[in-house]
Write a protein that holds these residues in place. Structure first.
Motif, mmCIF file in Angstrom:
data_model
loop_
_atom_site.group_PDB
_atom_site.id
_atom_site.type_symbol
_atom_site.label_atom_id
_atom_site.label_comp_id
_atom_site.label_asym_id
_atom_site.label_seq_id
_atom_site.Cartn_x
_atom_site.Cartn_y
_atom_site.Cartn_z
ATOM 1 N N VAL A 62 91.531 -16.738 8.179
ATOM 2 C CA VAL A 62 91.952 -15.752 7.276
ATOM 3 C C VAL A 62 93.359 -16.520 6.490
ATOM 4 O O VAL A 62 94.388 -16.950 7.352
ATOM 5 N N GLY A 63 93.359 -16.393 5.304
ATOM 6 C CA GLY A 63 94.637 -16.786 4.737
ATOM 7 C C GLY A 63 94.987 -16.229 3.373
ATOM 8 O O GLY A 63 93.930 -16.005 2.594
ATOM 9 N N CYS A 64 96.015 -15.606 3.248
ATOM 10 C CA CYS A 64 96.262 -14.588 2.062
ATOM 11 C C CYS A 64 97.766 -14.776 1.808
ATOM 12 O O CYS A 64 98.479 -14.499 2.567
ATOM 13 N N ASN A 65 98.376 -15.393 0.650
ATOM 14 C CA ASN A 65 99.685 -15.635 0.392
ATOM 15 C C ASN A 65 100.502 -14.227 -0.362
ATOM 16 O O ASN A 65 101.477 -14.448 -1.042
ATOM 17 N N VAL A 66 99.489 -13.329 -0.713
ATOM 18 C CA VAL A 66 100.186 -11.981 -1.122
ATOM 19 C C VAL A 66 99.580 -10.859 0.151
ATOM 20 O O VAL A 66 98.439 -11.008 0.896
ATOM 21 N N PRO A 67 100.147 -9.591 -0.139
ATOM 22 C CA PRO A 67 99.735 -8.612 0.547
ATOM 23 C C PRO A 67 98.023 -8.420 0.551
ATOM 24 O O PRO A 67 97.672 -8.626 -0.726
ATOM 25 N N PHE A 68 97.210 -7.763 1.283
ATOM 26 C CA PHE A 68 95.814 -7.798 1.352
ATOM 27 C C PHE A 68 95.281 -6.805 2.049
ATOM 28 O O PHE A 68 95.779 -6.114 2.889
ATOM 29 N N GLU A 69 93.970 -6.458 1.503
ATOM 30 C CA GLU A 69 93.066 -5.390 2.522
ATOM 31 C C GLU A 69 91.907 -6.087 2.727
ATOM 32 O O GLU A 69 91.327 -7.059 2.048
ATOM 33 N N MET A 70 91.338 -5.907 4.186
ATOM 34 C CA MET A 70 90.207 -6.538 4.619
ATOM 35 C C MET A 70 89.341 -5.487 4.699
ATOM 36 O O MET A 70 89.599 -4.372 5.243
ATOM 37 N N VAL A 71 88.183 -5.618 4.261
ATOM 38 C CA VAL A 71 86.974 -4.598 4.396
ATOM 39 C C VAL A 71 85.855 -5.023 5.204
ATOM 40 O O VAL A 71 85.419 -6.065 5.207
ATOM 41 N N PHE A 72 85.579 -4.156 6.362
ATOM 42 C CA PHE A 72 84.566 -4.590 7.245
ATOM 43 C C PHE A 72 83.244 -3.708 7.026
ATOM 44 O O PHE A 72 83.559 -2.467 7.037
ATOM 45 N N ARG A 73 81.995 -4.404 6.825
ATOM 46 C CA ARG A 73 80.775 -3.646 6.568
ATOM 47 C C ARG A 73 79.815 -4.000 7.627
ATOM 48 O O ARG A 73 79.504 -5.212 8.040
ATOM 49 N N SER A 74 79.236 -3.136 8.239
ATOM 50 C CA SER A 74 77.972 -3.195 9.234
ATOM 51 C C SER A 74 76.893 -3.089 8.301
ATOM 52 O O SER A 74 76.443 -1.889 7.639
ATOM 53 N N ALA A 75 75.784 -3.888 8.359
ATOM 54 C CA ALA A 75 74.473 -3.759 7.479
ATOM 55 C C ALA A 75 73.717 -2.578 8.044
ATOM 56 O O ALA A 75 72.973 -1.882 7.327
ATOM 57 N N SER A 76 73.716 -2.217 9.601
ATOM 58 C CA SER A 76 72.891 -1.313 10.090
ATOM 59 C C SER A 76 73.682 -0.147 10.647
ATOM 60 O O SER A 76 73.057 0.699 10.967
ATOM 61 N N GLY A 77 74.886 -0.184 10.885
ATOM 62 C CA GLY A 77 75.708 0.936 11.562
ATOM 63 C C GLY A 77 75.419 0.721 13.194
ATOM 64 O O GLY A 77 75.704 1.581 13.666
ATOM 65 N N GLY A 78 75.039 -0.459 13.379
ATOM 66 C CA GLY A 78 74.835 -0.813 15.126
ATOM 67 C C GLY A 78 73.934 -1.925 15.064
ATOM 68 O O GLY A 78 73.581 -2.507 14.171
ATOM 69 N N ILE A 79 73.815 -2.152 16.215
ATOM 70 C CA ILE A 79 72.933 -3.310 16.724
ATOM 71 C C ILE A 79 71.409 -2.791 16.560
ATOM 72 O O ILE A 79 71.049 -2.210 17.598
ATOM 73 N N ALA A 80 70.530 -3.239 15.651
ATOM 74 C CA ALA A 80 69.247 -2.463 15.208
ATOM 75 C C ALA A 80 68.427 -3.236 15.527
ATOM 76 O O ALA A 80 68.351 -4.289 15.589
ATOM 77 N N HIS A 81 67.114 -2.515 16.264
ATOM 78 C CA HIS A 81 65.793 -3.272 16.679
ATOM 79 C C HIS A 81 65.582 -3.769 15.115
ATOM 80 O O HIS A 81 65.600 -3.135 14.119
#
Length: 170
Positions: A62-81
């Motif tokens: 990760v590199g950012c020379n200004v303040p930032f926001e990181m967004v984390f997304r799960s495709a399934s909402g868990g480890i899915a079958h």
């Protein structure tokens, strides 16, 4: 922005052929640095047999020379079958997990940004805001599964995909 001024006066002029009653020059220097944010790394984390609570860690760039926001997304909402995420009969097809995030930052002194999310929170996107800090190197994610009490898992392959998006705040 840097402002440079020069002033010449009659007291500084030694040439008797010319006399100065005053003169000035202003030089203005200006520049610009473009905001840059990037995140990289990734890959596959194999948890092996999904029995008990499993833990795994992974580093990311990760590199950012200004303040930032990181967004984390799960495709399934868990480890899915892979084929039956809803499960079948008495067997569940989803393993929820917690994700801890650490990112080194400068504000102006070195600090650590921390956040913890559940896999279900990440379906809509869970964010880590740096405040006034900028990124100062690679981050780390820590994953811990939370096995469903009282329900067995459906046999098969399980998968989830975590996407990390970084947005500069200029």
């Amino acid at each position: 922005m840097l402002l440079l001024s020069a002033v010449a006066t009659a007291g500084n002029a030694r040439d008797s052929a010319s006399a100065f009653d005053g003169a000035s020059v202003n030089v203005i220097l200006a520049g610009h640095i473009t905001a840059k944010c990037s995140v990289g790394g990734g890959g596959t984390i194999s948890l092996g047999e999904l029995v008990g609570d499993k833990q795994a860690t992974a580093r990311f760039d990760v590199g950012c020379n200004v303040p930032f926001e990181m967004v984390f997304r799960s495709a399934s909402g868990g480890i899915a079958h892979a084929t039956k995420p809803q499960g079948e009969g008495p067997y569940t097809g989803m393993v929820p997990y917690r994700l801890g995030v650490t990112v080194p930052a400068l504000s102006p002194l070195p600090t650590q940004l921390h956040a913890d999310f559940t896999s279900n929170q990440m379906v809509a996107g869970a964010s880590l805001n740096s405040g006034d800090a900028i990124a100062a190197g690679g981050g780390e994610i820590r994953l811990q599964t939370e096995m469903t009490q009282g329900r067995d898992l459906l046999a098969g392959q399980y998968v989830d995909s975590i996407m990390i998006v970084i947005n500069p705040r200029v």
